[in-house]
Design a protein around this motif. Structure first.
Motif, PDB file in Angstrom:
ATOM      1  N   SER A  24      48.672  84.221  74.391  1.00 49.99           N
ATOM      2  CA  SER A  24      48.935  85.261  75.384  1.00 49.99           C
ATOM      3  C   SER A  24      47.669  85.888  75.956  1.00 49.99           C
ATOM      4  CB  SER A  24      49.811  86.357  74.768  1.00 49.99           C
ATOM      5  OG  SER A  24      49.195  86.901  73.605  1.00 49.99           O
ATOM      6  N   VAL A  25      46.504  85.400  75.549  1.00 54.52           N
ATOM      7  CA  VAL A  25      45.232  85.961  76.020  1.00 54.52           C
ATOM      8  C   VAL A  25      44.598  84.993  77.013  1.00 54.52           C
ATOM      9  CG1 VAL A  25      42.922  86.696  75.305  1.00 54.52           C
ATOM     10  CG2 VAL A  25      44.911  87.256  73.901  1.00 54.52           C
ATOM     11  N   LYS A  26      44.031  85.565  78.080  1.00 53.22           N
ATOM     12  CA  LYS A  26      43.392  84.755  79.115  1.00 53.22           C
ATOM     13  C   LYS A  26      41.942  85.179  79.283  1.00 53.22           C
ATOM     14  CE  LYS A  26      47.684  84.270  81.761  1.00 53.22           C
ATOM     15  NZ  LYS A  26      48.341  84.504  83.081  1.00 53.22           N
ATOM     16  N   VAL A  27      41.144  84.260  79.825  1.00 53.71           N
ATOM     17  CA  VAL A  27      39.746  84.567  80.155  1.00 53.71           C
ATOM     18  C   VAL A  27      39.725  85.143  81.567  1.00 53.71           C
ATOM     19  CG1 VAL A  27      37.443  83.633  80.527  1.00 53.71           C
ATOM     20  CG2 VAL A  27      38.847  82.777  78.643  1.00 53.71           C
ATOM     21  N   ALA A  28      39.271  86.397  81.699  1.00 50.99           N
ATOM     22  CA  ALA A  28      39.174  87.021  83.016  1.00 50.99           C
ATOM     23  C   ALA A  28      37.864  86.639  83.705  1.00 50.99           C
ATOM     24  CB  ALA A  28      39.286  88.538  82.902  1.00 50.99           C
ATOM     25  N   SER A  29      36.774  86.567  82.943  1.00 49.60           N
ATOM     26  CA  SER A  29      35.490  86.178  83.538  1.00 49.60           C
ATOM     27  C   SER A  29      34.522  85.760  82.437  1.00 49.60           C
ATOM     28  CB  SER A  29      34.887  87.329  84.349  1.00 49.60           C
ATOM     29  OG  SER A  29      34.528  88.411  83.511  1.00 49.60           O
ATOM     30  N   ILE A  30      33.530  84.930  82.837  1.00 47.54           N
ATOM     31  CA  ILE A  30      32.420  84.550  81.966  1.00 47.54           C
ATOM     32  C   ILE A  30      31.142  84.760  82.763  1.00 47.54           C
ATOM     33  CG2 ILE A  30      31.341  82.707  80.637  1.00 47.54           C
ATOM     34  CD1 ILE A  30      34.011  81.366  80.331  1.00 47.54           C
ATOM     35  N   LEU A  31      30.207  85.482  82.193  1.00 45.24           N
ATOM     36  CA  LEU A  31      28.922  85.742  82.861  1.00 45.24           C
ATOM     37  C   LEU A  31      27.786  85.338  81.945  1.00 45.24           C
ATOM     38  CD1 LEU A  31      29.641  89.232  84.459  1.00 45.24           C
ATOM     39  CD2 LEU A  31      29.645  86.997  85.585  1.00 45.24           C
ATOM     40  N   PRO A  32      26.891  84.488  82.448  1.00 43.43           N
ATOM     41  CA  PRO A  32      26.936  83.841  83.767  1.00 43.43           C
ATOM     42  C   PRO A  32      27.985  82.739  83.807  1.00 43.43           C
ATOM     43  CG  PRO A  32      25.075  83.011  82.536  1.00 43.43           C
ATOM     44  CD  PRO A  32      25.677  84.108  81.689  1.00 43.43           C
ATOM     45  N   ALA A  33      28.432  82.415  85.020  1.00 40.99           N
ATOM     46  CA  ALA A  33      29.474  81.400  85.170  1.00 40.99           C
ATOM     47  C   ALA A  33      28.959  80.006  84.856  1.00 40.99           C
ATOM     48  CB  ALA A  33      30.046  81.441  86.593  1.00 40.99           C
ATOM     49  N   ASN A  34      27.667  79.768  85.033  1.00 39.93           N
ATOM     50  CA  ASN A  34      27.041  78.483  84.699  1.00 39.93           C
ATOM     51  C   ASN A  34      25.762  78.760  83.924  1.00 39.93           C
ATOM     52  OD1 ASN A  34      28.663  76.336  86.234  1.00 39.93           O
ATOM     53  ND2 ASN A  34      28.255  77.859  87.825  1.00 39.93           N
ATOM     54  N   ILE A  35      25.406  77.826  83.041  1.00 37.50           N
ATOM     55  CA  ILE A  35      24.159  77.958  82.284  1.00 37.50           C
ATOM     56  C   ILE A  35      23.286  76.745  82.563  1.00 37.50           C
ATOM     57  CG2 ILE A  35      25.256  79.325  80.482  1.00 37.50           C
ATOM     58  CD1 ILE A  35      25.206  76.802  78.720  1.00 37.50           C
ATOM     59  N   SER A  36      22.001  76.940  82.377  1.00 37.89           N
ATOM     60  CA  SER A  36      21.054  75.847  82.569  1.00 37.89           C
ATOM     61  C   SER A  36      20.926  75.059  81.270  1.00 37.89           C
ATOM     62  CB  SER A  36      19.690  76.407  82.994  1.00 37.89           C
ATOM     63  OG  SER A  36      18.734  75.372  83.067  1.00 37.89           O
ATOM     64  N   VAL A  37      21.093  73.743  81.388  1.00 43.49           N
ATOM     65  CA  VAL A  37      21.005  72.859  80.221  1.00 43.49           C
ATOM     66  C   VAL A  37      19.945  71.799  80.507  1.00 43.49           C
ATOM     67  CG1 VAL A  37      22.225  71.281  78.691  1.00 43.49           C
ATOM     68  CG2 VAL A  37      23.439  73.232  79.677  1.00 43.49           C
ATOM     69  N   VAL A  38      18.947  71.709  79.635  1.00 45.42           N
ATOM     70  CA  VAL A  38      17.914  70.676  79.751  1.00 45.42           C
ATOM     71  C   VAL A  38      18.075  69.728  78.571  1.00 45.42           C
ATOM     72  CG1 VAL A  38      15.453  70.169  79.851  1.00 45.42           C
ATOM     73  CG2 VAL A  38      16.356  72.237  80.954  1.00 45.42           C
ATOM     74  N   ILE A  39      18.343  68.441  78.871  1.00 46.84           N
ATOM     75  CA  ILE A  39      18.521  67.423  77.830  1.00 46.84           C
ATOM     76  C   ILE A  39      17.272  66.552  77.797  1.00 46.84           C
ATOM     77  CG2 ILE A  39      19.938  65.502  77.024  1.00 46.84           C
ATOM     78  CD1 ILE A  39      22.291  66.709  78.516  1.00 46.84           C
ATOM     79  N   VAL A  40      16.665  66.422  76.623  1.00 48.38           N
ATOM     80  CA  VAL A  40      15.446  65.615  76.464  1.00 48.38           C
ATOM     81  C   VAL A  40      15.596  64.723  75.244  1.00 48.38           C
ATOM     82  CG1 VAL A  40      13.981  67.354  77.578  1.00 48.38           C
ATOM     83  CG2 VAL A  40      14.347  67.430  75.101  1.00 48.38           C
ATOM     84  N   PRO A  41      14.863  63.623  75.197  1.00 51.14           N
ATOM     85  CA  PRO A  41      14.900  62.777  73.994  1.00 51.14           C
ATOM     86  C   PRO A  41      14.277  63.510  72.806  1.00 51.14           C
ATOM     87  CG  PRO A  41      13.998  61.588  75.887  1.00 51.14           C
ATOM     88  CD  PRO A  41      14.051  63.035  76.271  1.00 51.14           C
ATOM     89  N   VAL A  42      14.737  63.152  71.608  1.00 45.73           N
ATOM     90  CA  VAL A  42      14.204  63.750  70.382  1.00 45.73           C
ATOM     91  C   VAL A  42      12.896  63.066  70.030  1.00 45.73           C
ATOM     92  CG1 VAL A  42      14.612  64.150  67.928  1.00 45.73           C
ATOM     93  CG2 VAL A  42      16.503  64.322  69.563  1.00 45.73           C
ATOM     94  N   GLU A  43      11.855  63.883  69.798  1.00 45.17           N
ATOM     95  CA  GLU A  43      10.589  63.320  69.359  1.00 45.17           C
ATOM     96  C   GLU A  43      10.692  62.927  67.887  1.00 45.17           C
ATOM     97  OE1 GLU A  43       7.628  66.201  70.113  1.00 45.17           O
ATOM     98  OE2 GLU A  43       7.956  66.225  72.301  1.00 45.17           O
ATOM     99  N   ASN A  44       9.832  61.994  67.454  1.00 48.72           N
ATOM    100  CA  ASN A  44       9.879  61.536  66.067  1.00 48.72           C
ATOM    101  C   ASN A  44       9.688  62.708  65.121  1.00 48.72           C
ATOM    102  OD1 ASN A  44      10.211  58.910  66.842  1.00 48.72           O
ATOM    103  ND2 ASN A  44       7.995  58.429  66.858  1.00 48.72           N
TER     104      ASN A  44
END
Length: 446
Positions: A391-411
């Motif tokens: 019965s619960v809804k999400v009214a808003s999320i702030l920030p609406a988008n997030i920055s994601v940086v994907i990089v290879p794992v170093e040894n």
């Protein structure tokens, strides 16, 4: 010289005639090859019309509504007919026909030439003509059912009281009555209706094929209360308080009014126009409920009918909203990669019933960002809230988008990203209506 020309003409006549004949043959062949004559049946039936019927006569028999037609015509005529089927007409000419039995030929006309009618099915129609007769018949109305308890039937009026019956003489002579029927079962007020009429013979059998003018009658059936009876409104009385966090959205009662009775008419006349129910206790209620409730009637006054009424209470939870700060979890990240999130947490506003919101804990919720199938690079992605109560809804999320940086794992480096801390805000905001759901949509990677 003139004689020589005539002699030449006589000697060449057979040759000239042959040449002319051959030229005609060539011309006809050319025409036929460019516009060949075809024999076909029309793809759809043609309506059969009636023309020339004397206004004093009527047709007793059922006639075919359509006929099938086969024509022989050039291709150009067929092209016009197929585009415009209304060029073909079929009719029965009843001009100058008198009363009695007749066999009438179906006639066909096409609004494009040339054409030849090959076949018509049916090509003839047998019918009987009879004189039209009209007579006046009084209307009989059959009133069925009984009024509601405490009511009685009064005067019945019809308008018009008579109708005209018109049609073939043999059918009109069979008509003995014109009747309608009105059901007043359970009626608690006068009834005014338009009632359909039908013609019947002396045996009560329906007579079809006649016309009633008019074919309906306006009926007014007076219905009044019997002496000592009165129709009053039901007023619902409540007491107590609902469970905290809930409110009463509606109260309805069935029936909304009742008939009361007393052997002393002055007692019912002294009523204020309504009667109250026994008090309905709202204490502790948190959901819709139907209750049978008795009425509080003065001494000497009784309820004419059931001794209780049905009270329906509609109850709903108060709506509120709850702001809460949650860390972001990563799901779906391929092995050999690591993700850096910015920011690492989001502010979530959830809305729903206040009693449910009071049970929500930050530790029971989760915000995730799905990195399934993503390769190294920088992305703008929407976070999603998981594990919410129904019965619960999400009214808003702030920030609406997030920055994601994907990089290879170093040894030797770890693929895990340090998680942000949870910072719930327990303060409630209680608007009367829920905050609109503003779930963000995904932003495609650059």
């Amino acid at each position: 010289m003139k004689g020589g020309f005539l002699r030449w003409l006589r000697e060449s006549f057979s040759s000239l005639s042959l040449a002319f004949f051959l030229s005609v043959v060539v011309w006809v062949s050319a025409v036929l090859s460019s516009d060949p004559t075809l024999t076909r049946s029309l793809p759809q039936p043609i309506p059969l019309e009636i023309e020339g019927l004397n206004s004093d006569l009527t047709i007793l028999d059922d006639l075919p509504n359509t006929v099938m037609i086969t024509l022989r015509a050039p291709q150009s005529v067929w092209d016009r007919i197929l585009i415009q089927p209304t060029l073909v007409h079929a009719w029965l000419d009843l001009s100058n026909l008198s009363e009695g039995e007749h066999e009438v030929e179906v006639k066909v006309r096409v609004g494009a030439t040339p054409y030849h009618v090959v076949r018509v099915v049916p090509d003839q129609v047998n019918l009987r003509l009879e004189k039209v007769e009209t007579k006046t018949v009084s209307v009989t109305l059959n009133v069925v059912g009984e009024p509601a308890l405490g009511y009685q039937k009064g005067q019945l009026t019809l308008s018009p009281p008579q109708v005209q019956v018109s049609g073939a003489k043999s059918l009109v002579e069979r008509v003995e009555s014109v009747q309608g029927e009105m059901d007043i079962n359970g009626a608690a007020e006068s009834q005014r209706r338009a009632v359909k009429l039908n013609a019947f013979d002396e045996n009560g059998m329906l007579v079809e094929g006649v016309k009633l003018i008019p074919d309906t009658v306006s009926v007014n059936q007076i219905i009044t209360l019997l002496g000592g009876y009165r129709n009053v409104v039901v007023k619902v009385v409540t007491e107590g308080q609902l469970e905290e966090g809930y409110w009463l959205t509606n109260i309805s009662v069935s029936p909304p009014n009742v008939v009361v009775f007393s052997t002393d008419p002055q007692l019912v006349d002294a009523l204020p126009g309504y009667v109250e129910t026994e008090a309905v206790d709202l204490s502790g209620l948190s959901d819709d409920v139907d209750l049978r409730v008795s009425l509080k009637l003065p001494a000497g006054v009784e309820l004419a009918g059931e001794e209780s009424v049905l009270v329906r209470l509609n109850i709903a939870a108060l709506e509120g909203s709850l702001p809460i700060t949650l860390p972001i979890d990563v799901i779906g990240l391929s092995s050999g990669l690591k993700a850096q999130l910015s920011p690492g947490q989001v502010d979530v506003l959830i809305s729903g019933p206040v009693p449910v919101l009071k049970t929500v804990k930050a530790s029971n919720l989760r915000v995730v960002v799905d990195l399934s199938g993503l390769m190294p690079g920088e992305y703008q992605l929407p976070p999603l809230v998981d594990l919410l109560p129904d019965s619960v809804k999400v009214a808003s999320i702030l920030p609406a988008n997030i920055s994601v940086v994907i990089v290879p794992v170093e040894n030797g480096a770890s693929t895990s990203t340090p998680g942000p801390t949870v910072s719930p805000n327990p303060n409630f905001i209680l608007p009367k209506t829920p905050t609109p759901n503003l779930l963000p949509t995904a932003t495609p990677p650059p």
